[in-house]
Every structure is written in C-alpha cells, then in structure tokens.
Design a protein around this motif. Structure first.
Motif, mmCIF file in Angstrom:
data_model
loop_
_atom_site.group_PDB
_atom_site.id
_atom_site.type_symbol
_atom_site.label_atom_id
_atom_site.label_comp_id
_atom_site.label_asym_id
_atom_site.label_seq_id
_atom_site.Cartn_x
_atom_site.Cartn_y
_atom_site.Cartn_z
ATOM 1 N N ASP A 78 13.845 40.350 19.168
ATOM 2 C CA ASP A 78 13.531 40.435 20.535
ATOM 3 C C ASP A 78 14.493 41.369 21.698
ATOM 4 O OD1 ASP A 78 10.732 39.516 20.507
ATOM 5 O OD2 ASP A 78 11.768 37.621 21.583
ATOM 6 N N GLN A 79 15.783 40.680 20.619
ATOM 7 C CA GLN A 79 16.923 41.217 21.378
ATOM 8 C C GLN A 79 16.927 42.603 21.213
ATOM 9 O OE1 GLN A 79 19.722 38.525 19.495
ATOM 10 N NE2 GLN A 79 19.220 36.877 21.312
ATOM 11 N N THR A 82 14.372 45.063 22.520
ATOM 12 C CA THR A 82 14.846 45.244 24.235
ATOM 13 C C THR A 82 16.111 46.082 24.518
ATOM 14 O OG1 THR A 82 14.045 42.814 24.816
ATOM 15 C CG2 THR A 82 14.964 43.993 26.001
ATOM 16 N N ARG A 83 16.586 46.211 23.691
ATOM 17 C CA ARG A 83 17.640 46.834 24.441
ATOM 18 C C ARG A 83 17.345 48.361 23.530
ATOM 19 N NH1 ARG A 83 23.536 45.840 21.339
ATOM 20 N NH2 ARG A 83 23.631 47.737 22.161
ATOM 21 N N ALA A 86 15.015 49.874 26.834
ATOM 22 C CA ALA A 86 16.477 50.369 26.970
ATOM 23 C C ALA A 86 16.765 51.456 27.594
ATOM 24 C CB ALA A 86 17.540 48.922 27.451
ATOM 25 N N THR A 95 10.633 54.001 21.454
ATOM 26 C CA THR A 95 9.696 52.823 22.677
ATOM 27 C C THR A 95 8.852 52.178 22.134
ATOM 28 O OG1 THR A 95 10.744 54.177 24.359
ATOM 29 C CG2 THR A 95 9.253 52.684 24.424
ATOM 30 N N LEU A 102 7.916 43.383 19.461
ATOM 31 C CA LEU A 102 8.025 42.534 20.663
ATOM 32 C C LEU A 102 6.440 41.801 20.276
ATOM 33 C CD1 LEU A 102 9.316 44.206 23.703
ATOM 34 C CD2 LEU A 102 10.177 42.029 22.039
ATOM 35 N N HIS A 118 2.721 43.351 26.413
ATOM 36 C CA HIS A 118 3.349 43.998 25.192
ATOM 37 C C HIS A 118 2.150 44.797 24.572
ATOM 38 C CE1 HIS A 118 7.053 42.281 26.207
ATOM 39 N NE2 HIS A 118 6.340 41.545 25.611
#
Length: 185
Positions: A78-79, A82-83, A86, A95, A102, A118
């Motif tokens: 997830d981390q 997400t980065r 971003a 993406t 995710l 998602h």
C-alpha cells in the motif's frame, strides 16, 4: 548469474560508484526472478534510499510493491503503490499497476469496499493489461458476494473493452458460466 553477483557485490562496496544504483537494481531484479523475494526486497529498499532521480525511485517503489505482494506484506504494498500514484505516470501505466496492487492488497485483507473503490478507479479509464485484470477482479468480487447480475455485467464489459487480453477474457468466460449456473439460467 552467480558469477555476475560476485562482481555486483564487489561494486556495492563503493557507494560513490556511478554504478551503485544500477547494481542494486540488477541484484534486486535477479533475486526477484529467482523468487528470492526477501533478498530482492532488501535490494529494492536499498535502491530507494540510494535513488538519485525519479526513475530510480520509481524502479525501487515498483520493486518494493511487487516483492512485498509476493511476501504478503500488504502495508508495504500500500505504501509503495500510494507513492507511485502520487508521483504520476513516471512509466507507462505505472498508476494503473499501482491501483491494481492496491486492489489486490485490499482483497487479501478482505476489505471489499476499498478493493471495489480501487478497481472502479482502475477500470474507468484504463485500457491496459492492468485494467483488464482489474475488470476481471471486479467481476469476481461481485460473484463472490452473490451479485451475479453485476458480475455478468462486469464480464460483458471485460469482453467488450479488453478482447486482446485473452488470459482475462478466457477466465471471464468460465466465470460467466459459473454465474449462469448460480442463476440457474
């Protein structure tokens, strides 16, 4: 590969080497391909720390995301995903791949609501292999919830929008049959 790894290890002794990040990426990739996921993760994390540009950072995050998924470390998935989101599409479909991971992470955690969110985001505009897999997963989640009509609708969209991704459309046809059996049609 083993002889090359010895040379790579020697190069890693000098953190100031121009090749340091490249060697980290190469070692991480080799370990990933050999399914030595724990070692691969260590190299990808080292690459993330040593990254000198956005491209290296992306490769590190992508590797951490994929490797962590293989190791069932969903917080790290997830981390890193997400980065990646971003940072935007630093690589083609970055993406979409991150959204797929995710989704898979949420599915593994039995968080259907987050997975659906998602997957819907992924499949709305996506036209790549990640969106095709996402469409199939969306249909699967509906099927597992006993929502056979919605599952069938998602599968018809899969066949209509993603006909070139035969692996997913083939699985989709099997799920269509399962849905019809469940509906007794």
């Amino acid at each position: 590969p083993f002889q090359a790894q010895a040379h790579y290890q020697q190069t890693l002794q000098d953190r100031t080497s121009h090749f340091y990040s490249k060697v980290l990426l190469r070692l991480a990739t080799l370990h990933y391909q050999q399914k030595s996921f724990a070692q691969a993760l260590q190299y990808f994390e080292a690459l993330q720390e040593a990254a000198r540009n956005k491209k290296e950072t992306y490769y590190a995050l992508e590797g951490i995301m994929r490797t962590s998924h293989a190791l069932q470390q969903y917080d790290k998935v997830d981390q890193s995903a997400t980065r990646i989101i971003a940072q935007g599409n630093l690589a083609v479909n970055a993406t979409n791949e991150a959204l797929l991971f995710l989704s898979k992470s949420a599915i593994q955690r039995k968080d259907r609501t987050k997975a659906m969110k998602h997957l819907q985001q992924l499949t709305q505009g996506g036209k790549d292999k990640y969106a095709a897999e996402g469409q199939y997963l969306l249909a699967t989640l509906h099927y597992e919830a006993g929502e056979h009509t919605q599952s069938l609708e998602a599968l018809f969209v899969l066949n209509q929008r993603f006909p070139i991704y035969k692996a997913w459309t083939s699985k989709g046809f099997l799920l269509i049959a399962d849905n019809y059996l469940a509906l007794k049609d």
